[in-house]
Each structure stands twice: as C-alpha cells, then as structure tokens.
Enzyme design. Sequence first.
Site, PDB file in Angstrom:
ATOM      1  N   GLY A  62       0.851  -1.201   0.000  1.00  0.00           N
ATOM      2  CA  GLY A  62       0.000   0.000   0.000  1.00  0.00           C
ATOM      3  C   GLY A  62       0.882   1.244   0.000  1.00  0.00           C
ATOM      4  N   ARG A  63       0.387   2.288   0.699  1.00  0.00           N
ATOM      5  CA  ARG A  63       1.132   3.565   0.706  1.00  0.00           C
ATOM      6  C   ARG A  63       2.561   3.361   1.204  1.00  0.00           C
ATOM      7  NH1 ARG A  63      -4.385   5.448   3.011  1.00  0.00           N
ATOM      8  NH2 ARG A  63      -3.771   3.765   4.406  1.00  0.00           N
ATOM      9  N   ILE A  64       2.699   2.730   2.380  1.00  0.00           N
ATOM     10  CA  ILE A  64       4.044   2.612   2.971  1.00  0.00           C
ATOM     11  C   ILE A  64       4.850   1.550   2.218  1.00  0.00           C
ATOM     12  CG2 ILE A  64       5.364   2.167   5.080  1.00  0.00           C
ATOM     13  CD1 ILE A  64       2.855   3.095   6.673  1.00  0.00           C
TER      14      ILE A  64
ATOM     15  N   SER B 266      -0.020  -9.352  -1.722  1.00  0.00           N
ATOM     16  CA  SER B 266      -1.190  -8.701  -1.118  1.00  0.00           C
ATOM     17  C   SER B 266      -2.377  -9.456  -1.701  1.00  0.00           C
ATOM     18  CB  SER B 266      -1.243  -7.212  -1.496  1.00  0.00           C
ATOM     19  OG  SER B 266      -1.235  -7.078  -2.901  1.00  0.00           O
ATOM     20  N   ARG B 267      -3.603  -9.154  -1.228  1.00  0.00           N
ATOM     21  CA  ARG B 267      -4.748  -9.947  -1.704  1.00  0.00           C
ATOM     22  C   ARG B 267      -5.048  -9.675  -3.167  1.00  0.00           C
ATOM     23  NH1 ARG B 267      -8.411  -8.152   3.201  1.00  0.00           N
ATOM     24  NH2 ARG B 267      -7.390  -6.243   2.497  1.00  0.00           N
TER      25      ARG B 267
ATOM     26  N   ARG C   1       2.277  -4.696  12.390  1.00  0.00           N
ATOM     27  CA  ARG C   1       1.750  -4.921  13.735  1.00  0.00           C
ATOM     28  C   ARG C   1       2.307  -6.254  14.211  1.00  0.00           C
ATOM     29  NH1 ARG C   1       0.750  -0.316  13.938  1.00  0.00           N
ATOM     30  NH2 ARG C   1      -1.252   0.742  14.151  1.00  0.00           N
TER      31      ARG C   1
ATOM     32  N   ASP D 286       9.975  -3.769  14.719  1.00  0.00           N
ATOM     33  CA  ASP D 286       9.553  -2.497  15.338  1.00  0.00           C
ATOM     34  C   ASP D 286       8.288  -2.702  16.163  1.00  0.00           C
ATOM     35  OD1 ASP D 286       9.635   0.359  15.729  1.00  0.00           O
ATOM     36  OD2 ASP D 286       8.020   0.565  14.250  1.00  0.00           O
TER      37      ASP D 286
ATOM     38  N   GLU E   8       2.897  -5.434  22.955  1.00  0.00           N
ATOM     39  CA  GLU E   8       3.673  -4.232  23.270  1.00  0.00           C
ATOM     40  C   GLU E   8       3.168  -3.565  24.547  1.00  0.00           C
ATOM     41  OE1 GLU E   8       4.117  -3.079  18.578  1.00  0.00           O
ATOM     42  OE2 GLU E   8       3.506  -1.519  19.961  1.00  0.00           O
TER      43      GLU E   8
ATOM     44  N   HIS F 181       8.582   0.348  18.644  1.00  0.00           N
ATOM     45  CA  HIS F 181       7.489   0.898  17.828  1.00  0.00           C
ATOM     46  C   HIS F 181       7.723   2.398  17.534  1.00  0.00           C
ATOM     47  CE1 HIS F 181       2.956   0.400  16.758  1.00  0.00           C
ATOM     48  NE2 HIS F 181       3.522   1.294  15.973  1.00  0.00           N
TER      49      HIS F 181
HETATM   50  P1  NAP Z   1      -2.392   0.690   3.153  1.00  0.00           P
HETATM   51  O1  NAP Z   1      -2.053   1.739   2.164  1.00  0.00           O
HETATM   52  O2  NAP Z   1      -3.824   0.423   3.456  1.00  0.00           O
HETATM   53  O3  NAP Z   1      -1.692  -0.681   2.668  1.00  0.00           O
HETATM   54  C1  NAP Z   1      -1.979  -1.920   3.229  1.00  0.00           C
HETATM   55  C2  NAP Z   1      -1.402  -3.018   2.352  1.00  0.00           C
HETATM   56  O4  NAP Z   1      -1.600  -4.276   3.012  1.00  0.00           O
HETATM   57  C3  NAP Z   1      -2.082  -3.141   0.983  1.00  0.00           C
HETATM   58  O5  NAP Z   1      -1.144  -3.516   0.024  1.00  0.00           O
HETATM   59  C4  NAP Z   1      -3.086  -4.272   1.197  1.00  0.00           C
HETATM   60  O6  NAP Z   1      -3.405  -4.894  -0.033  1.00  0.00           O
HETATM   61  C5  NAP Z   1      -2.273  -5.186   2.122  1.00  0.00           C
HETATM   62  N1  NAP Z   1      -3.118  -6.081   2.894  1.00  0.00           N
HETATM   63  C6  NAP Z   1      -4.192  -5.762   3.649  1.00  0.00           C
HETATM   64  N2  NAP Z   1      -4.728  -6.864   4.188  1.00  0.00           N
HETATM   65  C7  NAP Z   1      -3.991  -7.919   3.738  1.00  0.00           C
HETATM   66  C8  NAP Z   1      -4.073  -9.322   3.928  1.00  0.00           C
HETATM   67  N3  NAP Z   1      -5.032  -9.873   4.685  1.00  0.00           N
HETATM   68  N4  NAP Z   1      -3.146 -10.096   3.323  1.00  0.00           N
HETATM   69  C9  NAP Z   1      -2.175  -9.555   2.551  1.00  0.00           C
HETATM   70  N5  NAP Z   1      -2.056  -8.216   2.337  1.00  0.00           N
HETATM   71  C10 NAP Z   1      -2.947  -7.414   2.919  1.00  0.00           C
HETATM   72  O7  NAP Z   1      -1.723   1.002   4.559  1.00  0.00           O
HETATM   73  P2  NAP Z   1      -0.363   1.780   4.851  1.00  0.00           P
HETATM   74  O8  NAP Z   1      -0.608   3.226   4.979  1.00  0.00           O
HETATM   75  O9  NAP Z   1       0.691   1.303   3.928  1.00  0.00           O
HETATM   76  O10 NAP Z   1      -0.089   1.212   6.351  1.00  0.00           O
HETATM   77  C11 NAP Z   1       0.041  -0.166   6.563  1.00  0.00           C
HETATM   78  C12 NAP Z   1       0.108  -0.513   8.036  1.00  0.00           C
HETATM   79  O11 NAP Z   1       1.388  -0.193   8.566  1.00  0.00           O
HETATM   80  C13 NAP Z   1      -0.846   0.214   8.975  1.00  0.00           C
HETATM   81  O12 NAP Z   1      -2.161  -0.308   8.924  1.00  0.00           O
HETATM   82  C14 NAP Z   1      -0.188  -0.001  10.327  1.00  0.00           C
HETATM   83  O13 NAP Z   1      -0.652  -1.205  10.922  1.00  0.00           O
HETATM   84  C15 NAP Z   1       1.290  -0.149   9.979  1.00  0.00           C
HETATM   85  N6  NAP Z   1       2.077   1.017  10.459  1.00  0.00           N
HETATM   86  C16 NAP Z   1       3.047   0.833  11.389  1.00  0.00           C
HETATM   87  C17 NAP Z   1       3.797   1.919  11.806  1.00  0.00           C
HETATM   88  C18 NAP Z   1       4.888   1.770  12.823  1.00  0.00           C
HETATM   89  O14 NAP Z   1       5.150   2.705  13.550  1.00  0.00           O
HETATM   90  N7  NAP Z   1       5.562   0.641  12.882  1.00  0.00           N
HETATM   91  C19 NAP Z   1       3.531   3.189  11.318  1.00  0.00           C
HETATM   92  C20 NAP Z   1       2.548   3.331  10.365  1.00  0.00           C
HETATM   93  C21 NAP Z   1       1.821   2.238   9.937  1.00  0.00           C
HETATM   94  P3  NAP Z   1      -4.758  -5.735  -0.250  1.00  0.00           P
HETATM   95  O15 NAP Z   1      -5.863  -4.946   0.366  1.00  0.00           O
HETATM   96  O16 NAP Z   1      -4.842  -5.883  -1.742  1.00  0.00           O
HETATM   97  O17 NAP Z   1      -4.543  -7.052   0.413  1.00  0.00           O
HETATM   98  C1  8YV Z   2       1.926   5.070  15.784  1.00  0.00           C
HETATM   99  C2  8YV Z   2       1.433   3.438  13.886  1.00  0.00           C
HETATM  100  O1  8YV Z   2       3.097   4.861  16.500  1.00  0.00           O
HETATM  101  O2  8YV Z   2       0.351   4.885  12.374  1.00  0.00           O
HETATM  102  C3  8YV Z   2       0.404   3.748  12.852  1.00  0.00           C
HETATM  103  O3  8YV Z   2      -0.346   2.823  12.486  1.00  0.00           O
HETATM  104  O4  8YV Z   2       1.629   2.320  14.264  1.00  0.00           O
HETATM  105  C4  8YV Z   2       2.292   4.510  14.434  1.00  0.00           C
HETATM  106  O5  8YV Z   2       2.487   5.558  13.540  1.00  0.00           O
HETATM  107  C5  8YV Z   2       0.844   4.388  16.523  1.00  0.00           C
HETATM  108  O6  8YV Z   2      -0.366   4.700  15.936  1.00  0.00           O
HETATM  109  C6  8YV Z   2       0.880   4.793  17.973  1.00  0.00           C
HETATM  110  O7  8YV Z   2      -0.233   5.458  18.349  1.00  0.00           O
END
Ligand code: NAP
Ligand code: 8YV
Length: 327
Positions: free
Chosen positions: A160-162, A181-182, A239, A263, A268, A286
């Site tokens: 997705g975006r990230i 991805s799906r 996650r 991370d 957590e 995280h």
């Molecule tokens: P996004 O744009 O919605 O991208 C999500 C990606 O995951 C898409 O490619 C989606 O494709 C895929 N996906 C969703 N469900 C799936 C499944 N069951 N099996 C396989 N692939 C699947 O979201 P984003 O902005 O990139 O953010 C993604 C996630 O990163 C967030 O939801 C959050 O949990 C995590 N995050 C963590 C941090 C941190 O601090 N570590 C910070 C920001 C975000 P399909 O729908 O086609 O499957």
């Molecule tokens: C934050 C995240 O640290 O955006 C997310 O999904 O995991 C992180 O950017 C988290 O939301 C803490 O509140």
Amino acid sequence: MASGISSDKIDLLIYGPSKPLIEQGFSDQYVLHKFETLADLERLPADIFGRVRAIAVTGLVPMNASVQSRFPKLEIISSFGVGYDHIDAKHAGEHGVIVTNTPDVLTEEVADTALGLLIATAREFIKADRYVRSGLWLTQPYPLTVGSLRDRKVGMVGMGRIGQAIARRLDASLVPVVYHSRKPADGVTHQHYPNLIEMAKAVDTLIVITPGGASTANLVNAEVMSALGPRGIIVNVARGSVIDEPALIAALKSGTILAAGLDVFAQEPKVPDELRAMQNVVLLPHVGSASVVTRNAMDQLVVDNLKLWFAGKAPLTPLPETPVKGR
Ligand code: NAP
Ligand code: 8YV
C-alpha cells in the site's frame, strides 16, 4: 481537564496518551475531557457520556463496540496513526459514527524506518556498535557479516502507501522487489504473488507492512518462515499480530531463518525475554513514525479532521468503512 456545564459547546474526549499539540489545538468552543486508559474511562462522571460528540484517540487504546456504545451522542472518532486495528470501524459505520486516521503524513518516515531496520539487521549495525563500545575492536576487526543487501531479493508483505514507499527505496538501492497482497496494487509494476508461501520460496527477505487485525493475524507463520529458508531475514513494521511470534522465536533459534528486525510486537510494550536475549535480532520500540516532525503532522491531522467536521465540512481522511455523505 475541564468538564462541567458545556451547553452549546462541543464536548470532546481525548482518549489515550497525552498529546499537547492535540490538547492545545482546540478553541474555547470545545470542552475537553482527557482520559489515558480504559480504566480512567470508567471513572468519567456519568453525565459526560451523554454529552461527548467527538473522541480524539491518541494511541493504540481499545475503541471497540462496547466503548463506542457508551457515548450515545458520538459523531466522530479522530484517531492518531494510520493503522486502526484498535478501533471497531465496522461498528462505528453501522452507527453513523465517522472514523478518521492519519495516512500519508507518516508514509516516508515509516519507509525510512523499514529500510534502516533492514540494513541494521542484515549488516549487524547494533551488534557492531556494541563491539566498538566494549573495546573489542582494539583486539580484532569486527567479523564480516553473512547478511548483505547486495545478494538479496525482497518480498514485500503489503504494497500500500508505505509498502510502495519502501519499494521505491529498495529500487534506488538496486535490490530486486516482489510483493504479496490480496489483489495487485494499482500502478505497481513489481511482480505480484497472490500466494505468500510461493513468494517466500522465491525470496530471502520479507518486509511486513500490512494492517493488523483479524485478516492478517499470524499471516507470517512457521510455514512461511520455512519457505523463506536459512538466509531469511524478516522485517516487521506493521503490527506484532501479523507474525506468529512464538514461531518466529523458534525459527530464529533453530536457524530456520537468519535474522529479524522488529519495530512491533504481539504484546507491546512487552517483548519476550527470548527475543531480547538473541543476537540475531534488532528490536525497536514501535518508533516507525516517531520523529518530532512526523508526529506533529499526525497530531495536526487529528485536530484538522475534528475541526472540519464541526465546521460542517468533510474531514480530510475518513476510513472507507465510515464514508462521509452530504458534505
Ligand atoms: P495501506 O495503504 O492500506 O496498505 C496496506 C497493504 O496491506 C495493501 O497492500 C493491502 O493490499 C495489504 N493487505 C491488507 N490486508 C492484507 C491481507 N489480509 N493479506 C495480505 N495483504 C494485505 O496502509 P499503509 O498506509 O501502507 O499502512 C500499513 C500498516 O502499517 C498500517 O495499517 C499499520 O498497521 C502499519 N504502520 C506501522 C507503523 C509503525 O510505527 N511501525 C507506522 C505506520 C503504519 P490488499 O488490500 O490488496 O490485500
Ligand atoms: C503510531 C502506527 O506509533 O500509524 C500507525 O499505524 O503504528 C504509528 O504511527 C501508533 O499509531 C501509535 O499510536
């Protein structure tokens, strides 16, 4: 924080860790009530439940159906962070409550973290730093690292975006990338694998960046780790729930995979002692988005979404589960 007679003012509940920029973002048109944990919420004076029209969720605190249903006048939940597995968005949508998150403003920061974590894990930067500090460098050079980006192929779990921002960085670093991805991602030319096991067999590195929640729980399991093989490196910035953590610990111990950069964790901020004792893991608390500049942008978006809503306009970033109509 203030409570009491609120008459025509907007009662806003700030729920989760303290966030000064969010708390200072509202004029005296708003009456702010602040609670950090679910237990604090239980101590909220009974009359306030019936007055709260908006909740700013400032961290990964549970915002499930039973919490939401305590607030009969609730119109909008503005959540900090892009991931919203802590919020029952379906329940909100069914009850006419809008939920917003903070996508995009953190994308590049989290992608930087993922690439940094991959390099630190493959090239053993944290272990090498400890080597210098301990004085061991005076006795002999640090050993060559088995891991390198130069002979790797990365399978993104999530594009997705990230995920796409990480893939751009890997492209620039001349590292081949494919993804699972799906469904295939719009405009992405990297090879798509509908089957995660098949992708794991074809690569030696996984970077996990899907949402959390039921649909991805333990997606990266023992079978995926075996398919990845003994050169395998797994980086998780999604996650903790997306990886079967006990299976990961077993795979790292047995040499089924080489190393991991994490991370996020299943419980957590508790990190299993076994992981903390391992030399072939890099562990971060995280911090994917945790720079001042990016966290400020996220705080601002939480505030902007609420203010737009109460100005009668559409918030900037509503979830697909809670579309805004008629604004
Ligand atoms: P996004 O744009 O919605 O991208 C999500 C990606 O995951 C898409 O490619 C989606 O494709 C895929 N996906 C969703 N469900 C799936 C499944 N069951 N099996 C396989 N692939 C699947 O979201 P984003 O902005 O990139 O953010 C993604 C996630 O990163 C967030 O939801 C959050 O949990 C995590 N995050 C963590 C941090 C941190 O601090 N570590 C910070 C920001 C975000 P399909 O729908 O086609 O499957
Ligand atoms: C934050 C995240 O640290 O955006 C997310 O999904 O995991 C992180 O950017 C988290 O939301 C803490 O509140």
